[in-house]
Design a protein around this motif. Sequence first.
Motif, PDB file in Angstrom:
ATOM      1  N   LEU A   1       3.128 -47.228 -44.193  1.00 51.97           N
ATOM      2  CA  LEU A   1       1.982 -47.220 -43.269  1.00 51.97           C
ATOM      3  C   LEU A   1       0.664 -47.389 -44.020  1.00 51.97           C
ATOM      4  O   LEU A   1      -0.233 -48.106 -43.567  1.00 51.97           O
ATOM      5  CB  LEU A   1       1.973 -45.947 -42.418  1.00 51.97           C
ATOM      6  CG  LEU A   1       3.073 -45.905 -41.349  1.00 51.97           C
ATOM      7  CD1 LEU A   1       3.100 -44.547 -40.654  1.00 51.97           C
ATOM      8  CD2 LEU A   1       2.904 -47.027 -40.310  1.00 51.97           C
TER       9      LEU A   1
ATOM     10  N   SER B   1      13.719 -51.754 -44.586  1.00 52.96           N
ATOM     11  CA  SER B   1      14.274 -52.126 -43.276  1.00 52.96           C
ATOM     12  C   SER B   1      14.463 -50.891 -42.409  1.00 52.96           C
ATOM     13  O   SER B   1      14.172 -50.917 -41.209  1.00 52.96           O
ATOM     14  CB  SER B   1      15.642 -52.794 -43.439  1.00 52.96           C
ATOM     15  OG  SER B   1      15.473 -54.096 -43.876  1.00 52.96           O
TER      16      SER B   1
ATOM     17  N   ARG C   1      11.174 -49.571 -41.048  1.00 54.06           N
ATOM     18  CA  ARG C   1      10.638 -50.411 -39.973  1.00 54.06           C
ATOM     19  C   ARG C   1      11.458 -50.248 -38.697  1.00 54.06           C
ATOM     20  O   ARG C   1      10.913 -50.239 -37.599  1.00 54.06           O
ATOM     21  CB  ARG C   1      10.576 -51.871 -40.418  1.00 54.06           C
ATOM     22  CG  ARG C   1       9.628 -52.032 -41.612  1.00 54.06           C
ATOM     23  CD  ARG C   1       9.422 -53.466 -41.979  1.00 54.06           C
ATOM     24  NE  ARG C   1       8.610 -54.145 -40.977  1.00 54.06           N
ATOM     25  CZ  ARG C   1       8.901 -55.306 -40.453  1.00 54.06           C
ATOM     26  NH1 ARG C   1       9.982 -55.958 -40.824  1.00 54.06           N
ATOM     27  NH2 ARG C   1       8.113 -55.854 -39.550  1.00 54.06           N
ATOM     28  N   SER C   2      12.776 -50.121 -38.836  1.00 56.21           N
ATOM     29  CA  SER C   2      13.579 -49.979 -37.630  1.00 56.21           C
ATOM     30  C   SER C   2      13.364 -48.588 -37.009  1.00 56.21           C
ATOM     31  O   SER C   2      13.308 -48.456 -35.785  1.00 56.21           O
ATOM     32  CB  SER C   2      15.044 -50.303 -37.925  1.00 56.21           C
ATOM     33  OG  SER C   2      15.837 -49.165 -37.936  1.00 56.21           O
TER      34      SER C   2
ATOM     35  N   LEU D   1      10.528 -46.862 -37.154  1.00 56.02           N
ATOM     36  CA  LEU D   1       9.216 -46.939 -36.499  1.00 56.02           C
ATOM     37  C   LEU D   1       9.330 -47.646 -35.152  1.00 56.02           C
ATOM     38  O   LEU D   1       8.717 -47.240 -34.163  1.00 56.02           O
ATOM     39  CB  LEU D   1       8.222 -47.701 -37.384  1.00 56.02           C
ATOM     40  CG  LEU D   1       7.518 -46.892 -38.462  1.00 56.02           C
ATOM     41  CD1 LEU D   1       6.767 -47.840 -39.402  1.00 56.02           C
ATOM     42  CD2 LEU D   1       6.529 -45.898 -37.854  1.00 56.02           C
ATOM     43  N   ALA D   2      10.138 -48.726 -35.125  1.00 59.86           N
ATOM     44  CA  ALA D   2      10.305 -49.487 -33.883  1.00 59.86           C
ATOM     45  C   ALA D   2      10.960 -48.610 -32.813  1.00 59.86           C
ATOM     46  O   ALA D   2      10.580 -48.658 -31.639  1.00 59.86           O
ATOM     47  CB  ALA D   2      11.137 -50.741 -34.129  1.00 59.86           C
TER      48      ALA D   2
ATOM     49  N   ASN E   1       8.225 -46.426 -31.555  1.00 63.32           N
ATOM     50  CA  ASN E   1       6.995 -47.023 -31.012  1.00 63.32           C
ATOM     51  C   ASN E   1       7.165 -48.213 -30.097  1.00 63.32           C
ATOM     52  O   ASN E   1       6.197 -48.672 -29.506  1.00 63.32           O
ATOM     53  CB  ASN E   1       6.084 -47.472 -32.174  1.00 63.32           C
ATOM     54  CG  ASN E   1       5.561 -46.292 -32.952  1.00 63.32           C
ATOM     55  OD1 ASN E   1       5.485 -45.179 -32.450  1.00 63.32           O
ATOM     56  ND2 ASN E   1       5.219 -46.530 -34.214  1.00 63.32           N
ATOM     57  N   GLN E   2       8.388 -48.785 -29.971  1.00 60.08           N
ATOM     58  CA  GLN E   2       8.520 -50.043 -29.212  1.00 60.08           C
ATOM     59  C   GLN E   2       7.962 -49.892 -27.800  1.00 60.08           C
ATOM     60  O   GLN E   2       8.293 -48.935 -27.099  1.00 60.08           O
ATOM     61  CB  GLN E   2       9.981 -50.498 -29.128  1.00 60.08           C
ATOM     62  CG  GLN E   2      10.087 -51.831 -28.358  1.00 60.08           C
ATOM     63  CD  GLN E   2      11.421 -52.526 -28.534  1.00 60.08           C
ATOM     64  OE1 GLN E   2      12.396 -51.904 -28.960  1.00 60.08           O
ATOM     65  NE2 GLN E   2      11.473 -53.809 -28.225  1.00 60.08           N
ATOM     66  N   GLY E   3       7.145 -50.851 -27.434  1.00 55.25           N
ATOM     67  CA  GLY E   3       6.611 -50.898 -26.077  1.00 55.25           C
ATOM     68  C   GLY E   3       5.467 -49.922 -25.816  1.00 55.25           C
ATOM     69  O   GLY E   3       4.908 -49.893 -24.728  1.00 55.25           O
ATOM     70  N   ARG E   4       5.122 -49.090 -26.828  1.00 58.13           N
ATOM     71  CA  ARG E   4       4.046 -48.095 -26.590  1.00 58.13           C
ATOM     72  C   ARG E   4       2.668 -48.713 -26.653  1.00 58.13           C
ATOM     73  O   ARG E   4       2.427 -49.578 -27.469  1.00 58.13           O
ATOM     74  CB  ARG E   4       4.133 -46.989 -27.634  1.00 58.13           C
ATOM     75  CG  ARG E   4       5.345 -46.149 -27.400  1.00 58.13           C
ATOM     76  CD  ARG E   4       5.114 -44.724 -27.854  1.00 58.13           C
ATOM     77  NE  ARG E   4       6.290 -43.950 -27.520  1.00 58.13           N
ATOM     78  CZ  ARG E   4       6.566 -42.754 -28.063  1.00 58.13           C
ATOM     79  NH1 ARG E   4       5.747 -42.238 -28.933  1.00 58.13           N
ATOM     80  NH2 ARG E   4       7.642 -42.119 -27.728  1.00 58.13           N
TER      81      ARG E   4
END
Lengths: 305, 197
Positions: free
Chosen positions: B154, B184, B187-188, B190-191, B194-197
């Motif tokens: 980050l 990897s 990042r996965s 975090l996704a 956080n996805q779609g937020r």
Amino acid sequence: MFHFTFDLLNHQKMTTKQVEQVITPAGKHFVGNGFFVHNIIPGSQGLSMERVSPFILLDYNAPHYFAPTGTPRGVGVHPHRGFETVTIAYKGRVEHHDSSGGGGVIGEGDVQWMTAASGVLHKEFHEKEWSKKGGMFQMVQLWVNLPAKDKMSKPKYQALANDQMGVYELENQAGRIEVIAGAYKTTQGPASTFTPMHLMNAHLVAGGKAEFNFPAHYNTALIVLEGKIQVNDESAVSANQFALFQNEGEAFTIEATENAIVLVLSGEPILEPIAHHGPFVMNTKQELMQAFEDFNEGKFGYLED
Amino acid sequence: MKPNTLSTFLTSNIDLKEAFLQLLFSSCQIKQVNKGDYLLQPGETCTHSFFVKKGLLRQFSLDAKGKEHVLQFAPENWFMSDRDSVFFHEPAAYYIQALENTSVYLIDEPFLTNLAHKDPQFLDFNLNLLHKHIRQLHKRVQLLLSATAEERYLDFVHMYPDLMLRVPQIQIASYLGITPESLSRVRSDLAKKNQGR
């Protein structure tokens, strides 16, 4: 929306839309290792994103031979936000996956219409089986801008197979028009779009003629994929060349001087500021910075390489 | 997105006179370096620092096993120099390589010293830059000693917002001191959060 019936009796009401310039694209570059493209929009003189909006990018992979390989070529995982990617396949097969769950394979005559909108990660590779055999590859990739109000809408994916296209058979066996989006005369295309536009492939036999009619203020262009044409009996446009029309007049004619395939594009311009960096197309610099931050923090999701 | 020339970079930091800028430009050579080519290799000495006008550089070392360790990236408007070489006139310890076709300003060390002598404003500016650089290095050491992989990642993306799109992940993992697999995973994870937020 304006309706495009072309009435020959009313022909005198319409004025001719003239060619503004014919462009022979500059050099080619690889996108990943699977797409060997001429960048035509916005890379050519006089074809800025604003000038041809809503068509803000056009990459043309002119026919190129790819040798057989067990490791499919393509472009690895990358993000997009704020627009749509439209891939039109002429030769070869491409497989697509994205982080919103969209995916599929497109081949000759098919179109993939991916609305990145608020953000997706995707990857595009030559299809595995096609790669093993290798062959000629020919595609157009377009970026279609979204209006500000739709830039952050939900991503979606339209797989448009060749047999779904609207087909208009031209008079005098001149050929046919395959409509992807919008309409040719009364024939509609299957794609759903956010702003008014027309996108179609004209397949003309030598000597065949087709007439087109779009509102004067729409940004209108064509690219010749095969053969040779004459526009309005005056401008010759050959394979790999791109023609941009003036924003005056509505009607133009193309006549094939050899068997020809022509992609015709016409759309209402989106008159909003464009802030573009890499794979993001927004309206302001702040929105661009937000796009990088959101991508870096996983808000576009995750997709394995 | 960002000011892209040395003049805008400098004027955004200190109030330089026009004539002074002209002098700076007339004295800085621009060098083009192709993707993959080196500006400096270990053992060489060079007398200038690099300021990236367009493109991207990386500075790295090779260990005895032939593994690369990335010390720093320099995209547009970043400085990069091998301090052994430029300031101590000793053979360079690092490689400096272009990751993209890059154009850099070559900034001579004696020239900078002269500028500093002539103009106290420039001296302040240059000192401030040096202190910022040292602060950044301290933070980097601290992160490598004590931060989680996610915290390091980050911090990296806040400092270099577009490098995830410009640099192979293996090199970013090297910069962060983690394996590409860990990168990897970070990042996965975090996704998932956080996805779609």
